[in-house]
Design an enzyme around this catalytic site. Structure first.
Site, PDB file in Angstrom:
ATOM      1  N   SER A 141       0.811  -1.219   0.000  1.00  0.00           N
ATOM      2  CA  SER A 141       0.000   0.000   0.000  1.00  0.00           C
ATOM      3  C   SER A 141       0.849   1.276   0.000  1.00  0.00           C
ATOM      4  O   SER A 141       0.379   2.323  -0.426  1.00  0.00           O
ATOM      5  CB  SER A 141      -0.958   0.018   1.194  1.00  0.00           C
ATOM      6  OG  SER A 141      -0.242   0.067   2.411  1.00  0.00           O
ATOM      7  N   LYS A 185       0.564   4.515   6.990  1.00  0.00           N
ATOM      8  CA  LYS A 185      -0.160   5.320   6.006  1.00  0.00           C
ATOM      9  C   LYS A 185       0.236   6.786   6.137  1.00  0.00           C
ATOM     10  O   LYS A 185       0.699   7.236   7.178  1.00  0.00           O
ATOM     11  CB  LYS A 185      -1.678   5.194   6.202  1.00  0.00           C
ATOM     12  CG  LYS A 185      -2.244   3.817   5.913  1.00  0.00           C
ATOM     13  CD  LYS A 185      -2.182   3.449   4.448  1.00  0.00           C
ATOM     14  CE  LYS A 185      -2.852   2.115   4.156  1.00  0.00           C
ATOM     15  NZ  LYS A 185      -2.097   0.981   4.745  1.00  0.00           N
TER      16      LYS A 185
END
Length: 209
Positions: free
Chosen positions: A129, A167
């Site tokens: 990701s 993230k």
């Protein structure tokens, strides 16, 4: 070309040495100088060489001369005086302190010269990701802190699953979004229905060949 590479490398080594002395990251320096992170990183990686006015700006920031910043030093070695064991975290129990023994998979020896101030731990990137910024399987050094600035990469604990994710944090109208760098992944929205808390700021990663 060889001489040009040598000059870039000398500045890169001196730049990293000055950052290490102050327990600063490339991102910290970029923010302090108002220069893009990618530009400062290209200097630190000896990919590019700054213009004369930027060299002066760097020298002024570190309180050294331009000559000290760009000159080669014998072997360009920063002596490692001590190492400490930094925990690599696995699954995290939401109610436990972050560095509780049951959360720790192993310890990684890290030279104190290259550590930021404060408590640190490692997390392993578990997917793609954050590619290309952070490859899958990388061990990411995290400085423990309860918040980060917008657009910084953080280790965030998703309360419902007790999983820590890496993230990029962005906020809009009091809503926090956990953004992947890989456009093939979907952002995570943090709110009452999906609570989360920031564990710390990503500093750098290491990856095995």
């Amino acid at each position: 070309m060889a001489k040009e590479n040598k000059v870039r490398l000398a500045l890169a080594n001196n730049l990293k040495e000055e950052l290490n002395k102050r327990r600063m990251t490339v991102a910290d320096l970029a923010k302090a100088l108002g220069i893009s992170d990618s530009t400062v990183r290209s200097w630190a990686n000896a990919e590019k060489y700054p213009r004369i006015e930027k060299i002066q700006q760097l020298a002024d920031f570190f309180h050294i001369t331009r000559l000290e910043l760009i000159s080669s030093k014998p072997d360009n070695v920063v002596p490692i005086t001590k190492t400490v064991k930094i925990p690599l975290l696995g699954e995290i129990a939401c109610g436990d302190p972050i560095l509780a023994e049951e959360n720790i998979e192993e310890y990684i020896d890290e030279p104190v010269n290259y550590l930021p101030s404060g408590k640190c731990f490692y997390l392993k990137a578990k997917d793609n990701s954050m590619k290309p910024t952070i490859p899958d399987g990388s061990k990411v050094l995290i400085r423990q802190q309860p918040d980060v600035d917008d657009n910084e990469i953080a280790a965030v604990l998703i309360v419902e699953t007790n999983e820590a994710t890496l993230k990029r944090v962005k906020r809009s109208n009091k809503t926090m979004f956990l953004m992947p760098d890989n456009p093939e992944y979907t952002p995570i929205i943090v709110g009452k229905d999906n609570p989360a808390r920031i564990l710390g700021k990503a500093i750098r990663y290491t990856s095995d060949l």
